[in-house]
Structure formats: C-alpha cells, structure tokens
Enzyme design. Structure first.
Site, PDB file in Angstrom:
ATOM      1  N   GLY A 133       0.823  -1.200   0.000  1.00  0.00           N
ATOM      2  CA  GLY A 133       0.000   0.000   0.000  1.00  0.00           C
ATOM      3  C   GLY A 133       0.857   1.249   0.000  1.00  0.00           C
ATOM      4  O   GLY A 133       2.035   1.194   0.369  1.00  0.00           O
ATOM      5  N   HIS A 191       7.841  -7.808  -3.613  1.00  0.00           N
ATOM      6  CA  HIS A 191       6.530  -8.174  -4.170  1.00  0.00           C
ATOM      7  C   HIS A 191       6.598  -9.492  -4.935  1.00  0.00           C
ATOM      8  O   HIS A 191       6.986  -9.519  -6.098  1.00  0.00           O
ATOM      9  CB  HIS A 191       6.034  -7.063  -5.103  1.00  0.00           C
ATOM     10  N   ASP A 212     -17.925 -11.990 -23.024  1.00  0.00           N
ATOM     11  CA  ASP A 212     -18.522 -12.006 -21.682  1.00  0.00           C
ATOM     12  C   ASP A 212     -20.021 -12.286 -21.725  1.00  0.00           C
ATOM     13  O   ASP A 212     -20.526 -13.149 -20.997  1.00  0.00           O
ATOM     14  CB  ASP A 212     -18.292 -10.670 -20.952  1.00  0.00           C
ATOM     15  N   CYS A 224       5.179  -6.266   1.747  1.00  0.00           N
ATOM     16  CA  CYS A 224       5.583  -4.860   1.735  1.00  0.00           C
ATOM     17  C   CYS A 224       4.866  -4.080   2.845  1.00  0.00           C
ATOM     18  O   CYS A 224       5.156  -4.300   4.005  1.00  0.00           O
ATOM     19  CB  CYS A 224       5.379  -4.246   0.356  1.00  0.00           C
ATOM     20  N   TYR A 225       3.878  -3.227   2.516  1.00  0.00           N
ATOM     21  CA  TYR A 225       3.150  -2.554   3.591  1.00  0.00           C
ATOM     22  C   TYR A 225       2.598  -3.588   4.572  1.00  0.00           C
ATOM     23  O   TYR A 225       2.609  -3.375   5.785  1.00  0.00           O
ATOM     24  CB  TYR A 225       2.001  -1.707   3.015  1.00  0.00           C
ATOM     25  N   LYS A 253     -10.913 -12.149 -16.908  1.00  0.00           N
ATOM     26  CA  LYS A 253     -11.177 -12.357 -18.340  1.00  0.00           C
ATOM     27  C   LYS A 253     -10.638 -13.700 -18.856  1.00  0.00           C
ATOM     28  O   LYS A 253     -11.318 -14.403 -19.602  1.00  0.00           O
ATOM     29  CB  LYS A 253     -10.534 -11.216 -19.129  1.00  0.00           C
ATOM     30  N   GLU A 284       4.219 -11.091  -6.145  1.00  0.00           N
ATOM     31  CA  GLU A 284       3.130 -11.171  -7.126  1.00  0.00           C
ATOM     32  C   GLU A 284       3.492 -10.604  -8.500  1.00  0.00           C
ATOM     33  O   GLU A 284       2.783 -10.848  -9.471  1.00  0.00           O
ATOM     34  CB  GLU A 284       1.868 -10.487  -6.577  1.00  0.00           C
TER      35      GLU A 284
END
Ligand code: GLN
Length: 528
Positions: free
Chosen positions: A65, A179, A238, A92-93, A384, A181
């Site tokens: 964050g 991070h 979609d 992190c945060y 998606k 991710e």
C-alpha cells in the site's frame, strides 16, 4: 464439497485465500497468481471487520500500500485477523504492518528502493522459501523495518534490506518486503504457492470445470423452479459466456436480447444469430433498432453526447422489448443477467484511502433502477482469462472466445463527428477489410484490439486522372495486457501497404489511409 455447500458462492465452496487490500496497484495480481495454480482467492478492503467476514478463509495475505504504517491515519488491519488462527502473509506494507503491531520497528529508509534486488535465503528450513534459491525479487518501498519484530526471525535478506523476509518463530505468520506477485520477482509464484498450498493447505481445486458445476447449481437454486431471467447479449465473449451458462442452468427460462443499434460491425447481427441461436441454442430475440439510434444521433457531433444518446436509447429499446417477453406462468420477469467481471468488483472494493467511504456495490447503470429486476451476475468472481476458459468448456467457438473487445457505442464513436448511415457504412467497410487482412496474416491473436475510424476531414486525391476530394480513414491496432496502458502494434510495411490500397480501392468515399502510432497514455484506445 458437501451438497449444501455446492449451492453457495465460490468463497464458501472453494478453499479461499483472503487478500486484504491496503491500496497497492499490485493487489489484484496476488489473486491472479494464486488462481494460476488453482487456489481460489478473493480481495476485500483492509478496513474489513473480521467479525463480518462473509466466509472463513484458509489464509490471509496483507497487501502492499502507498501509506506509511507510522503515519497518523494510516490504515490498519482488524487485530481479530490473528484470532482466525490461519496463516498470515504480509507483503511490503503488509509486512511493515506486522512489524508495527509487534514492536513498532518501522521507519523511513535512507533511500527509496525501487526495482530488482537479489534475495539471499538465511533460513533454509523456512517452508515459505522451499525450492526458492537466491534469485531476483522486485522491491518498491521507502519505509523499512528498523528492528526484528517481537517473536520473529529473519528468513531472507538483500543488500539493502536486512529483513527482506521474516517469520514468526512459533506461529505461521510471514512477511516479505518485496513483491512476489509481480513477474519481475522470478520465483515469486513459488513463494505464493508455498504459502497457499504448503502452509495454508489450500485445496487446488479452482478450475473452470469445477466452477461450472457449482455455478449452475447455484443459479438454479437462486432463480428457483419457475422464475425467468433476461439479459442483453452483444456478440462479445462475456455476454455470450454469461448467456450460455444461464441456458445450461435454466434452459429457455433465460431470454437473451440482442439490440442491433445500426452501429455494429459488418455481418455482426447475422453472425450473432447463427452462433447464439442456432449454434448454442440460446433463446434469442434480435431487435433491429438502427433507424431509432441513427435518428436520435442526427446532427450530434459531441462525443460525450453521442455516447449518452446511444446508452440511453439502448436502455429504452431494451426495456421495451423486455416488457413484451412474458414468462410462461404469466408472472413477470424477475432477474436481469449482468456480465460483471471480477476486475469491476475489485475496482469498486479496492482501498482508495483512509478517508474514503468504501463503495461495496458495483454500479450497474440505469437499467436496474427502472426495471425493478433482481441482479444475477454469474461471472462476477472471474477474470477475463477465466471467462475465456469457461467459454471453451461451454463449447463457444474459438473465434468468439478470442474476440477483440468492441465498445458499447460501436461504430458510433468510430465515426468522428456526425453519425449518418453513409458515414457508418464507410467506417464499417474499411474496418472489415482491416480485420480481414489481420486475420489472413495470422496476426489477430497477437493484437489486443484493432479497428478503423473515419475522420471528419476531407483530403485531395487522384484516381484515374481525376481529382478526388474524400475522407480519411485512421487505422488503430494496439497491444496491451490490461487496457490501462497500451502500445501500437508494429506491422510490416507490406501489410500496411496492402490494407491501404484495398481500402482506397474498395471503399467509396475514402481518399487516404493513415496509421495511428500513439500509445496510451497519452492517447486513448478509441478516438472518441
Ligand atoms: N508505503 C510503504 C513504503 O513505502 C509500502 C510500500 C508498498 O507496499 N509497496 O515502504
């Protein structure tokens, strides 16, 4: 999975990792990475009260964050998260938050650390780092741990961060300063998998085949044995996947409505009819409303006004047609299918600042307010790429599954200036040639979106010794992963030559073809 649970929402059926979002731009990536190895994850804002959680997670991740934990008004996690007795990972945060709670050893670093670093694993026995060697990780922080938090030990370090990873000595609580991710953290996915699968013991059963089964049961239970549902289909992936899922769940009690607004691509309506009605067996009503839309657009040149008129006319036509659809038992239609995807949900629940009141409900526009319909959103948990694999399993043709997005106002915003039938025709024909050549050259799946726009300027040309004075077509083709930023696609010169020559020769009213070489930002994908 018990029989009762199977009719519940995904976070009650599948083992779920909860990501508490502190506002990082990467939070959604944590969820995507977890789902890549079939572990289900959902995000909620960091302000979530643990006593009000709608499900019991098997593990919790505290995201990064932009704030500093020591600042006044900085967001903090509900301490009850530790009473859940499930593993916790702070990123992190999120790690700084763990340190703040356990001794307040967080302060401003001497210099900001942004970019790659090499991580050195100190505690080889730590389960989080199983199979991870000293590889590149991605840093993005100003603050740092000034001391080891109470009850924690160091697991890994980097040149600049002595506490690149920490772990509690007794409880399954972990922290990462970098991070995992983002793909620049080369072994980040292994770390997340170690956390989710080895430490949280999450079941890796999040597959679209499993999702279909539980979702169809859930829809059946929600709608009940007699109620009926309507929904708009556009020919895009979609709405088609949503419609097919409804068809599988409740058969002809789902009514799809396709509005031809006169601003669709060439052959679109015929193709939609063929694919949805004949191919997929969906109960489809096609409405030809081109004259109504074009009539309302007469004389209008302002892009925002055009969009509004097209949007409002759509609601109008849809409501009119929907009112004519009567369920067999003489009652009223009860539900409206909405093709909301998870990124829309994330957008509406992500944490945007300590002072912001969290909007938990996705805004679905004007339709619902007017129609008093209940909303059904079977794709609301999906990204998606998950919708695409779901579409494949449901037997939706590849062509449609991999289709480029097409804006709601269609060609209406690709004809710059006033939208008239003759202008629409020029833009439509040019677009058709462009896409046809892209497909013929095998480039369609490398490009994220491509189209032709018609510019409201005239330019001089010469055809067969005759001076012409006609309009300009601008071609646009972009590559992007998320449509937030995009770059223009680099075609071979010969390809552009061929497309330009075909358009000028085959489309009446075009004197010149240009190719748009602007990235997003500063330009947008569409021209209006
Ligand atoms: N704002 C905190 C810092 O600067 C955390 C950053 C982050 O989570 N990426 O260190």
């Amino acid at each position: 999975m018990s029989a009762i649970e199977e009719t519940a929402p995904a976070h009650q059926v599948f083992d779920t990792i909860l990501v508490l979002d502190f506002g990082s731009q990467y939070s959604h990536l944590i969820i995507r990475r977890l789902r890549e190895f079939n572990v289900y994850a959902e995000m909620l804002p960091c302000t979530q009260k643990i006593s009000e959680l709608p499900f019991k997670p098997v593990g919790v991740i505290l995201s990064g964050g932009p704030y500093s934990v020591y600042e006044e008004g900085a967001p903090h996690v509900d301490p009850a998260v530790f009473d859940l007795n499930v593993p916790v990972l702070g990123i992190c945060y999120g790690m700084q938050e763990l340190a703040w709670i356990n001794g307040k050893g967080v302060g401003r670093g001497l210099k900001r650390e942004y970019g790659p670093a090499v991580v050195n694993v100190v505690d080889e026995a730590c389960e989080l780092f199983k199979g991870v060697n000293n590889s590149q990780v991605w840093m993005s922080h100003n603050d740092k741990l000034t001391a080891l938090p109470n009850g924690f030990k160091t697991v890994a370090e980097t040149g600049n961060s002595p506490y690149a990873s920490i772990a509690h000595t007794e409880k399954p609580i972990f922290g990462l300063q970098f991070h995992p991710e983002v793909t620049h953290s080369l072994q980040g996915k292994i770390l997340l998998k170690n956390f989710a699968v080895s430490i949280c013991k999450a079941n890796q059963n999040w597959t679209m085949a499993n999702f279909i089964e539980t979702e169809i049961k859930r829809i059946r239970q929600l709608v009940g044995p007699t109620a009926e549902v309507i929904g708009a289909v556009s020919g895009g992936v979609d709405s088609t996947v949503g419609a097919k899922l409804m068809k599988e769940a409740i058969g002809d009690r789902f009514h799809a409505i396709y509005v031809d607004n006169g601003l669709m691509r060439k052959n679109e309506t015929v193709t939609v009819k063929k694919t949805l009605d004949e191919g997929l067996g969906i109960n489809l009503t096609v409405v030809e409303a081109g004259d109504e839309f074009l009539g309302k657009l007469k004389g209008i040149t302002d892009p925002e006004k055009k969009r509004k008129i097209i949007g409002n006319t759509f609601i109008h036509v849809f409501e009119r047609v929907a009112a004519e659809i009567k369920p067999k038992d003489g009652s009223d239609i009860e539900y409206l299918l909405q093709g909301t995807l998870y990124p829309d949900v994330i957008e509406s629940i992500s944490f945007k600042g300590p002072s912001q009141t969290i909007k938990t409900h996705h805004n679905v526009g004007g339709l619902l307010e007017d129609m008093k319909l209940k909303l059904i959103e079977p794709l609301r948990e999906l990204f998606k790429d998950e919708v695409r694999s779901l579409g494949k399993i449901l037997g939706i043709p590849d062509e449609l599954v991999w289709r480029h997005p097409f804006p709601g106002p269609g060609i209406g915003i690709r004809v710059l200036g006033e939208v008239t039938p003759s202008q629409v025709k020029i833009a439509r024909e040019a677009d058709y040639i462009f896409i046809e050549e892209i497909k013929a050259h095998g480039l369609y799946n490398q490009i994220s979106q491509a189209f032709a726009a018609l510019l409201p300027v005239k330019s001089v040309g010469v055809v067969g010794d005759q001076r012409t004075y006609e309009q300009v077509i601008a071609l646009r083709a972009i590559e992007t992963t998320d449509f937030m930023t995009a770059d223009w696609f680099v075609f071979e010169a010969a390809f552009l030559k061929k497309v330009a020559s075909r358009i000028v020769n085959e489309v009446d009213g075009v004197a010149r073809v240009t190719y748009d070489i602007t990235s997003k930002p500063p330009a947008t994908v569409e021209w209006e």
